[in-house]
Design an enzyme around this catalytic site. Structure first.
Site, short mmCIF file in Angstrom:
data_model
loop_
_atom_site.label_atom_id
_atom_site.label_comp_id
_atom_site.label_asym_id
_atom_site.label_seq_id
_atom_site.Cartn_x
_atom_site.Cartn_y
_atom_site.Cartn_z
N LYS A 27 0.37 3.49 -2.81
CA LYS A 27 -0.75 4.46 -2.89
C LYS A 27 -0.22 5.88 -2.79
O LYS A 27 -0.76 6.82 -3.37
CB LYS A 27 -1.77 4.19 -1.76
N TYR A 47 -4.29 3.15 7.46
CA TYR A 47 -5.57 2.45 7.34
C TYR A 47 -6.56 3.00 8.38
O TYR A 47 -6.50 4.17 8.73
CB TYR A 47 -5.39 0.93 7.54
N VAL A 58 0.94 -3.91 3.63
CA VAL A 58 0.80 -5.23 4.23
C VAL A 58 2.05 -6.11 4.05
O VAL A 58 2.10 -7.22 4.57
CB VAL A 58 -0.47 -5.98 3.75
N TYR A 94 -1.57 -1.45 -10.94
CA TYR A 94 -1.74 -1.40 -9.48
C TYR A 94 -1.00 -2.56 -8.80
O TYR A 94 -0.22 -2.35 -7.86
CB TYR A 94 -3.26 -1.44 -9.17
N SER A 122 0.80 -1.25 0.00
CA SER A 122 0.00 0.00 0.00
C SER A 122 0.82 1.28 0.00
O SER A 122 0.26 2.36 -0.19
CB SER A 122 -0.91 0.03 1.22
N1 GLU Z 1 -1.65 -5.01 -2.89
C1 GLU Z 1 -2.41 -4.94 -1.68
C2 GLU Z 1 -3.88 -5.03 -1.97
O1 GLU Z 1 -4.36 -4.35 -2.80
C3 GLU Z 1 -2.08 -3.68 -0.97
C4 GLU Z 1 -2.78 -3.61 0.32
C5 GLU Z 1 -2.02 -3.01 1.42
O2 GLU Z 1 -0.80 -3.02 1.51
O3 GLU Z 1 -2.73 -2.48 2.26
O4 GLU Z 1 -4.60 -5.76 -1.36
#
Ligand code: GLU
Length: 304
Positions: free
Chosen positions: A63, A240, A258, A188, A60
């Site tokens: 992002k 989060y 994650v 992504y 994430s």
């Molecule tokens: N590639 C992960 C997903 O989309 C990223 C999620 C994350 O790190 O929170 O589920």
């Protein structure tokens, strides 16, 4: 300072046992949860301890990279109108977005649905070019020209990422994204699977700490206004649905993934990269948060 970093890592090692590695992407389940690393950089000096040089997938934290480029390309007002910036209070992979999408309400760039939408706003002729632009930008802001995608994690997520697929189709259905969903998800997934170390994350964080300017070259990589915007988004929703708690205990703009990484910065002072793959229920690194709590307390880093 080096002594402090060593002590913090030593003290927090015990917390690596409390977390659980992510297993919804099968390849991530192979991570070794006893690993723990930290790197702090001020630009002039760098301090590190533990597994600071061990590569892991940024997940994430990508992002943040989507948003940095998308806001440079489209401006803050457009991003606000398109996805909004209010924290959702929902888990990162929440699926119940039918109503907000229908009503054109906030979906936030730091949860999966908003990040997929933001990824589509990064300007490029086609998806391949978009990915290359994002990867090049990541190499630039980490100062690491050798960054690459962990192919195993990428394929593992592509194979099992149906929840993200569902979110992307919801976006498509509401006219928020254009083109082939599968192509966008490839960008992504591949960006989530970029491998980086704590040192790479610390450099990336330093750029935000330094108001968008690369300390090494003096080059303004993103505008000062956009760097401030990024930090505001990170402090309110980078961890989060644990962002409120994190703001009270650490008080720094940060983004977790994650894979066990956390990128945090103290505006005007330092960039911090953290790694420890044992996660709490919300998806944040348990030992990673503990290290940041201690560092923040000892150095009085909280921005509040
Ligand atoms: N590639 C992960 C997903 O989309 C990223 C999620 C994350 O790190 O929170 O589920």
């Amino acid at each position: 300072m080096q002594q402090l970093i060593d002590e913090i890592l030593k003290d927090c090692r015990r917390f690596t046992e409390d977390g659980k590695v992510a297993d919804y992407i099968p390849e991530l389940a192979k991570a070794n949860k006893s690993e723990i690393g930290i790197c702090v950089t001020t630009g002039e000096k760098r301090y590190f301890a533990g597994d600071w040089n061990k590569p892991f997938t940024i997940q994430s934290i990508a992002k943040t990279i989507f948003l940095m480029l998308a806001v440079e390309d489209n401006g803050i007002d457009f991003i606000k109108a398109h996805v909004g910036v209010e924290a959702t209070g929902k888990p990162f992979n929440a699926i119940d977005y039918a109503e907000p999408l229908l009503l054109r309400e906030n979906i936030n760039p730091m949860v999966n649905i908003g990040a997929i939408a933001v990824c589509s706003l990064v300007k490029a002729e086609n998806y391949q070019q978009r990915f290359l632009r994002l990867l090049d930008f990541t190499k630039r802001i980490t100062g690491n020209p050798d960054l690459k995608v962990d192919e195993n994690v990428y394929y593992s997520e592509k194979k099992t990422g149906d929840k993200n697929r569902a979110l992307a189709y919801l976006l498509k259905n509401s006219g928020m994204i254009e083109g082939r969903v599968e192509d966008l998800l490839d960008v992504y997934f591949a960006m989530c699977s970029v491998q980086a170390t704590c040192a790479d994350l610390a450099n990336m964080a330093l750029l935000l700490a330094n108001h968008g300017m690369d300390i090494a070259t003096g080059q303004q990589i993103i505008s000062e206004k956009n760097a401030t915007f990024m930090n505001a988004v990170l402090i309110t929703s980078g961890m989060y649905d644990g962002s409120g708690e994190f703001a009270t205990t650490v008080g720094l703009p940060a983004k977790s993934g994650v894979g066990g990484g956390i990128m945090a910065n103290r505006p005007g002072h330092m960039g911090i990269g953290i790694y420890s793959p044992g996660l709490d229920k919300k998806g944040n690194s348990v030992a990673g948060i503990k290290m940041l709590e201690m560092l923040s307390q000892k150095l009085r880093l909280s921005i509040f």
